[in-house]
Structure formats: structure tokens, C-alpha cells
Design a protein around this motif. Structure first.
Motif, short mmCIF file in Angstrom:
data_model
loop_
_atom_site.label_atom_id
_atom_site.label_comp_id
_atom_site.label_asym_id
_atom_site.label_seq_id
_atom_site.Cartn_x
_atom_site.Cartn_y
_atom_site.Cartn_z
N LEU A 21 -36.20 11.78 -56.13
CA LEU A 21 -37.29 11.19 -56.92
C LEU A 21 -36.78 9.87 -57.49
O LEU A 21 -35.61 9.74 -57.79
N TRP A 22 -37.66 8.90 -57.56
CA TRP A 22 -37.24 7.66 -58.20
C TRP A 22 -38.40 7.00 -58.91
O TRP A 22 -39.55 7.38 -58.72
N SER A 23 -38.08 6.04 -59.75
CA SER A 23 -39.06 5.33 -60.59
C SER A 23 -39.89 6.33 -61.40
O SER A 23 -41.11 6.32 -61.35
N ILE A 24 -39.18 7.20 -62.11
CA ILE A 24 -39.88 8.21 -62.91
C ILE A 24 -40.23 7.61 -64.26
O ILE A 24 -39.39 6.98 -64.91
N SER A 25 -41.46 7.74 -64.65
CA SER A 25 -41.85 7.26 -65.99
C SER A 25 -42.93 8.16 -66.57
O SER A 25 -43.62 8.87 -65.84
N ARG A 26 -43.03 8.13 -67.88
CA ARG A 26 -44.04 8.92 -68.59
C ARG A 26 -45.21 8.04 -68.93
O ARG A 26 -45.04 6.91 -69.35
N GLU A 61 -39.75 18.63 -67.08
CA GLU A 61 -38.31 18.42 -66.97
C GLU A 61 -37.67 19.46 -66.07
O GLU A 61 -36.80 19.14 -65.26
N GLU A 117 -33.81 2.59 -66.90
CA GLU A 117 -34.16 1.22 -67.29
C GLU A 117 -35.13 1.27 -68.46
O GLU A 117 -35.84 2.25 -68.62
N ASN A 138 -35.49 18.87 -62.64
CA ASN A 138 -34.17 19.47 -62.41
C ASN A 138 -34.16 20.34 -61.17
O ASN A 138 -33.22 20.28 -60.37
N VAL A 170 -32.16 17.27 -66.85
CA VAL A 170 -33.02 16.63 -67.85
C VAL A 170 -33.59 17.72 -68.74
O VAL A 170 -34.13 18.72 -68.26
N LEU A 171 -33.44 17.49 -70.05
CA LEU A 171 -34.02 18.45 -70.98
C LEU A 171 -35.38 17.98 -71.45
O LEU A 171 -36.29 18.76 -71.61
N HIS A 172 -35.45 16.69 -71.69
CA HIS A 172 -36.73 16.15 -72.17
C HIS A 172 -36.83 14.70 -71.70
O HIS A 172 -35.85 13.97 -71.67
N PHE A 173 -38.02 14.32 -71.28
CA PHE A 173 -38.20 12.93 -70.89
C PHE A 173 -39.55 12.43 -71.32
O PHE A 173 -40.58 13.04 -71.02
N SER A 224 -41.48 8.33 -72.63
CA SER A 224 -41.21 6.89 -72.52
C SER A 224 -40.33 6.39 -73.66
O SER A 224 -39.78 5.30 -73.58
N LEU A 261 -38.97 3.73 -71.34
CA LEU A 261 -37.87 4.22 -70.52
C LEU A 261 -38.41 4.69 -69.16
O LEU A 261 -39.44 5.36 -69.08
N VAL A 262 -37.69 4.31 -68.12
CA VAL A 262 -38.07 4.70 -66.76
C VAL A 262 -36.80 5.19 -66.08
O VAL A 262 -35.76 4.54 -66.18
N ILE A 263 -36.89 6.35 -65.41
CA ILE A 263 -35.75 6.81 -64.62
C ILE A 263 -35.87 6.12 -63.26
O ILE A 263 -36.73 6.45 -62.46
N ARG A 264 -35.02 5.14 -63.05
CA ARG A 264 -35.07 4.37 -61.81
C ARG A 264 -34.72 5.28 -60.62
O ARG A 264 -35.44 5.36 -59.65
N THR A 265 -33.58 5.92 -60.75
CA THR A 265 -33.17 6.89 -59.73
C THR A 265 -32.47 8.04 -60.42
O THR A 265 -31.85 7.86 -61.46
N LEU A 277 -46.29 12.60 -65.81
CA LEU A 277 -45.07 12.03 -65.24
C LEU A 277 -45.46 11.35 -63.93
O LEU A 277 -46.07 11.97 -63.06
#
Lengths: 397, 92
Positions: free
Chosen positions: A36-41, A23, B82, A27, B45-48, B50, B69-73, A47
Motif C-alpha cells: 500500500l502506498w500514499s496512505i492518508s486520512r 489500522e 510525509e 497491518n 500501525v496502532l493509529h493513523f 492526518s 500526515l501521509v504514509i508515502r510507503t 482512509l
């Protein structure tokens, strides 16, 4: 969808990030202006995100600061695409050459069409066009301005009233409108207008020349009606006389008209023959045997087979043979006379022109003999009595 | 922001009918059904993961829970998420 074409041009890298302070890394990256885009776990705690190639290299120092590790999974976009294309260099060169060739060939002028010329030859027009820089296999971009071309071509072609040049793709159409000049009349030698028959003048109109006779004057054949000599004794000028002279002319006709008229009549008896036709040859199918009639007429009727608009070489022909009888019909005296006079009038009109008018007719003598009427008729006809006589130059007079 | 300053701002906001997020630097959350979430004015962002996303705000934090959960942008002040969103909570 999530990558714009600009990002595609720059190149897109999908990376897998591993570490404890992910995270913070995100930041930091945002703070330093990376995108950055389309970020997922993933389920493994990694990541996954997309980043452009430029930002990828700026991301590296941040990794060290946060103690994360990075692994590239996929590469997309133009830089990688170009790298692959390098291996197939000839394919790429061919592709580029194809487009260059296409462009060059389509900027050539391939055909020139000339329309509307009748008196001016096409070769001459094309020659003039060539002088102005318009010829096949000329570059389109080297062509002068179309409106200038039209003006200069109209100037260079004296026989053309207007020249239109239209460019459509690789084809040039030259539309020519020619100037119209009146037909030149052939030169005529000096001449007199003389009478073609003995007549009494009813009308005289001289266009050129000097009228010599007046209305109601009697002229003989060969008399001068309109003189081609102008002027007095001292000064003369010879001109081709021209004009319209009408007069009353007498025609004497000996007419013979029969008192019996032969008429062809069908008896109603017919015989039919059928033929089959193939490739222009006919074969009789029915109606054999001799024709049982003395006089007969044959009527043929051909039916050609056809499919849609194409005529086929097959067909059939019906031949009808009709018996004919010749009847002799008696004609009354008055009828025979009028028939004879009508025929004589038609003969006069055909001989002395369509504008001739029969003014009167006079039966001088009439007798009936051997089933025929003999007549002597005098016709008074108003007709054109113009004839030409060339003027012979009297030299030394 | 001092107490007096805050009071003054609230008064101005009430008087002029201004949106609160502009005046107090609050997050603006736009949610489309349970599948898209648009958050403006966050502070990182503190924590991310899914199923959970925690965002820092100017005061407190925002917690989004959901599935996939996905950070699109993401930009410095905005984030577009999303996934299947189940729960949104704001902690002081």
C-alpha cells in the motif's frame, strides 16, 4: 512520482476504506505481503490509499475479516488503458501497423549508388551486385555480410582492383577502384628515318633500327639516316626505325625591312557617350552628334547593376572615343636590319620546331632602296632533320 | 529477552562499538527537516489520522503528531511518512 512504471503496468487503483479497524487492516495487509502506498486520512475518517490491481483482489478477504468497506475512486495504469483502447480498436491497430510499416520500409534497400567507375559500366556493376544479392528493394537482413560482398564483387569484376560496399541506412554506396592498364601504343609499320633537308649531322641517336650515318657527315634530302632493315643478307627483319637525328641546316632568307615605322598615338582628345542598358539593349543617353575626329578608337565599359550575387538586367555603358594620330617614325639602318633578322629567326623557329637553335647568321647581300632595306641572309640552324619513309615489302625478291 | 541476555548484549555492544538498534532491536528514525520521516523496525500501525500516527515498537510505541500526515510507503518493518511533523514521542 510515487508510482513506479512497474506498478503502472500492473494497474493502480485508488481506494477509499471505511470502518473501525482500519489500522488493523493495514497491518494485516502488510503482514500478508500487500503493498500500500500514499496512505492518508480524510476529514471524514476514511482512509485513502493506492494499491495495485493484483493486490486489490487480495485485499478483499481481509476487508471481511476486519469489517471494513471499500470504494474505488480512480483507476490508472495499463490494464485500464488497454480496456479503453479496446473501444478504439482501429486506432490501435493503425498505430501498430504504422510502426510495423515503418520498420519494414526502413529495412529495405532503396538506392544503390556506384562511384569511381570509369571504364566499367554502371549497369555491369549493378548486374554483378544483383548476382551477389544486392539490388534495390532487397531486405537489409537478407543481405550477405558486407565484407563477403566486397570480396565476391572484387572477384567478379575483373576490371576492378578493389570494390568497397558501404551501407548507410537504406542507401548502399559501391565504391569501385579500377585497375590501371598502360595505354597500348598503336602498331607502326616498318620504316626508315630519312633526312628532311640537306644537312651536316651533329647528333644521331637510334632507338630502333640501324644508324647509317655518322656525326659530321653530309647528307642530302631523302638520304636514309636510320635504316629499318636489320640483319645481314640472309636473315633480315624489318622494324619501324625510331630515333633522334639533329643536323646543321642552311636557310637563305630574303628580308625586307622598312626604314619608317608607323606608330599609333593618342592625341588626348576624347569624347564620351553614355548609354543606359536594359535587358541586353543599349539606349544612348548623352554624347549625340558626329564624331569630330578622322581616326579614332572606341573603348566600351559596361557596368551591370547587381544585388548580392545576382546580376540584374540593368546597367550603364560608358563609351570613350579617343582621337588617334598616326606618326611616321624614322628608323636607323641598324635597327631596321636587326628587326628584319629577328623576324626571320622567329619564322625559322616556328617552321623547324622549338628545339631548333640558330648557330650563326651571315648577311650575304644588302641594299637600301625606296626607304627599305633589302637583305639576303644565310642562317645556320641546328635542328631535327627526321622524316619517315615507309618500307615497302619487296615480295618475290 | 532475559536479563542476563540483555546484559551480555549491552556488554558486547559497548565492547565492539556496535550500533544500539542492531543489538537491541530498537527503531531507527531518520528525519529530514519537518517534512519527511523514515522509521525502520516498527511493529505495525496502532493509529493513523492526518494529525497523529502511532506505531507499535518491539517495546513500547512511537507517537508522531503533525499536520496532513501521509504514509508515502509502508512495509512490514519500515514506514515513510510525509507531512508537517511537529512532535515525536516515544512511550514505554
Amino acid at each position: 512520482m510515487n508510482a513506479s512504471w512497474l506498478q503502472w503496468v500492473r494497474g493502480i487503483v485508488t481506494v477509499r476504506l471505511r470502518g473501525n479497524q482500519l489500522e488493523t487492516l493495514v497491518n494485516r495487509a502488510l503482514a500478508s505481503g500487500l503493498q500500500l502506498w500514499s496512505i492518508s486520512r480524510t476529514s471524514g475518517g476514511e482512509l485513502v490509499c493506492n494499491v495495485t490491481v493484483g493486490d486489490f483482489f487480495r485485499l478483499r478477504p481481509l476487508l471481511k475479516e476486519t469489517g471494513c468497506r471499500m470504494h474505488v475512486t480512480t483507476r490508472k495504469g495499463m490494464p485500464f488503458w488497454l480496456k479503453r483502447a479496446e473501444k478504439r480498436i482501429f486506432f490501435g491497430v493503425g498505430l501498430v501497423l504504422f510502426f510495423i510499416g515503418m520498420f519494414l520500409l526502413s529495412s529495405l534497400i532503396w538506392t544503390i549508388e556506384v562511384k569511381g567507375n570509369d571504364k566499367i559500366s554502371e549497369e555491369h556493376i549493378l548486374e554483378v551486385a544483383k548476382q551477389e544479392g544486392l539490388y534495390p528493394f532487397q531486405w537489409s537482413f537478407k543481405l550477405p555480410e558486407i565484407s563477403d560482398l566486397q570480396k565476391s564483387m572484387t572477384r567478379d569484376l575483373p576490371g576492378a582492383a578493389w570494390v568497397g560496399v558501404e551501407k548507410r541506412g537504406t542507401k548502399i554506396t559501391i565504391q569501385v577502384v579500377e585497375t590501371k592498364t598502360p595505354d597500348t601504343t598503336p602498331p607502326v609499320d616498318p620504316r626508315h628515318i630519312i633526312a628532311s633537308a640537306d644537312a651536316v649531322i651533329t647528333d644521331i641517336q637510334a632507338e630502333t633500327g640501324r644508324p647509317v650515318v655518322k656525326r659530321n657527315e653530309k647528307v642530302k634530302k631523302g638520304d636514309i639516316l636510320i635504316s629499318g632493315i636489320l640483319g645481314d643478307e640472309n636473315n633480315t627483319k624489318n622494324v619501324p626505325a625510331q630515333g633522334e637525328v639533329r643536323g646543321l641546316v642552311w636557310h637563305e632568307y630574303n628580308i625586307t625591312s622598312p626604314l619608317i615605322r608607323k606608330v599609333q598615338v593618342y592625341t588626348g582628345e576624347t569624347k564620351t557617350r553614355w548609354y543606359g542598358i536594359a535587358f541586353g539593349r543599349a539606349l544612348k543617353v548623352s554624347g549625340f552628334g558626329k564624331v569630330p575626329y578622322q581616326f579614332y578608337e572606341t573603348i566600351q565599359h559596361v557596368e551591370q547593376a547587381a544585388w548580392r550575387t545576382w546580376e540584374l538586367p540593368f546597367g550603364r555603358m560608358k563609351e570613350t572615343i579617343r582621337e588617334v594620330r598616326i606618326d611616321k617614325v624614322p628608323v636607323t639602318l641598324a635597327e631596321a636590319k636587326s628587326t628584319g633578322i629577328t623576324q626571320a629567326k622567329a619564322d625559322i623557329l616556328s617552321k623547324s620546331g622549338a628545339d631548333a637553335v640558330v648557330k650563326s647568321e651571315n648577311i650575304l647581300h644588302e641594299k637600301t632602296e625606296n626607304g627599305k632595306v633589302y637583305m639576303k641572309v644565310l642562317f645556320e640552324v641546328e635542328q631535327s632533320i627526321v622524316a619517315e619513309q615507309p618500307l615497302v615489302q619487296m615480295q618475290g625478291e | 529477552m532475559g536479563r542476563f541476555n540483555r546484559k551480555l548484549r549491552k556488554m558486547a555492544a559497548d565492547l565492539l562499538d556496535l550500533p544500539q538498534d542492531v543489538v537491541f532491536d530498537l527503531p531507527r528514525v531518520t528525519m529530514i527537516g519537518d517534512r519527511q520521516l523514515y522509521i525502520e523496525n516498527h511493529r505495525g500501525v496502532l493509529h493513523f489520522s492526518s494529525d497523529k500516527l502511532r506505531l507499535a515498537l518491539s517495546k513500547g510505541e512511537l507517537e508522531v503528531t503533525g499536520d496532513g500526515l501521509v504514509i508515502r510507503t509502508i512495509w512490514t518493518e519500515e514506514v515513510f511518512i510525509e507531512g508537517q511533523i511537529k512532535h515525536i514521542a516515544v512511550h514505554e
